[in-house]
Write an enzyme that holds these catalytic residues in place. Structure first.
Site, PDB file in Angstrom:
ATOM      1  CG  ASN A   1      41.301 -44.789  42.747  1.00 60.33           C
ATOM      2  OD1 ASN A   1      42.361 -44.153  42.810  1.00 60.33           O
ATOM      3  ND2 ASN A   1      40.136 -44.208  42.485  1.00 60.33           N
TER       4      ASN A   1
ATOM      5  CG  HIS B   1      37.033 -40.643  44.245  1.00 56.97           C
ATOM      6  ND1 HIS B   1      37.564 -40.169  43.061  1.00 56.97           N
ATOM      7  CD2 HIS B   1      35.957 -39.863  44.511  1.00 56.97           C
ATOM      8  CE1 HIS B   1      36.832 -39.155  42.627  1.00 56.97           C
ATOM      9  NE2 HIS B   1      35.852 -38.953  43.489  1.00 56.97           N
TER      10      HIS B   1
END
Ligand code: GAR
Length: 189
Positions: free
Chosen positions: A102, A104
């Protein structure tokens, strides 16, 4: 051997597009599919233009195993969350150990967790008068934004910065580093 990436996105999809463009000329790495949980997301238009299959799915499909079954068939080398809003169910995480990452838009562990997404993150960072922010690329585990960090890059925040200008700075960092980190991880596999 060709390595396939599956991208999950919920919004604009500028990172998805950047990743696609970076690997467009690659003989070995391919963006196979985009998965999107939001039927109104602009990433769906981008996917059409890029000629990438885009699977729009419901929360129920994410949670009842249908998406997991599809992913097993696609057998991606890497699943990339690029502006993806939902929590990934533990069944999917366990099926793809160390294969889900991911990005961020802040320097985790600061400014992470449920609800910390896109503009909201930048707004709070600016409100808190932070002197710097940045990006974090990390493995995905069962909790929002808590998996092992793979890469971070920083940017300065000036007094004149707003939520919008900070978002621009962060996006530039993402466009520069995210495809390269993906490439490095795939090479190491
Ligand atoms: C990106 O800045 C990404 O880091 C962030 O959403 C934006 C999506 O932009 N992700 C999160 O906030 C995850 N918690 P994009 O749709 O234009 O790629």
């Amino acid at each position: 051997m060709r390595q396939n990436i599956v991208i999950f996105a919920s919004g604009s999809g500028s990172n998805a597009q950047r990743i696609f463009e970076y690997f467009q000329t690659s003989d070995t790495i391919n963006v196979a599919s985009i998965y999107c949980n939001n039927p109104n997301a602009f990433v769906i238009e981008r996917a059409k233009k890029m000629n990438i299959p885009c699977r729009v799915f419901s929360k129920a499909e994410l949670q009842n195993g249908i998406i997991l079954s599809e992913l097993r068939l696609l057998n991606p080398s890497l699943i990339v969350l690029a502006g993806f809003l939902c929590l990934v169910p533990k069944e999917i995480i366990h099926a793809f150990p160390h294969k889900i990452i991911n990005i961020h838009p802040a320097l985790l562990p600061k400014y992470g967790g449920k609800g910390m997404y896109g503009a909201k993150v930048h707004q709070i960072v600016i409100e808190n008068q932070e002197k710097e922010s940045g990006i974090t690329i990390h493995f995905v585990n069962e909790k929002y934004d808590e998996g092992d960090v793979i890469f971070q890059a920083q940017c300065e925040i000036s007094k004149n910065d707003t939520q919008e200008t900070l978002a621009d700075k962060i996006h530039q960092l993402e466009y520069t580093h995210f495809p390269k980190v993906i490439e490095r991880l795939l090479k190491e596999m």
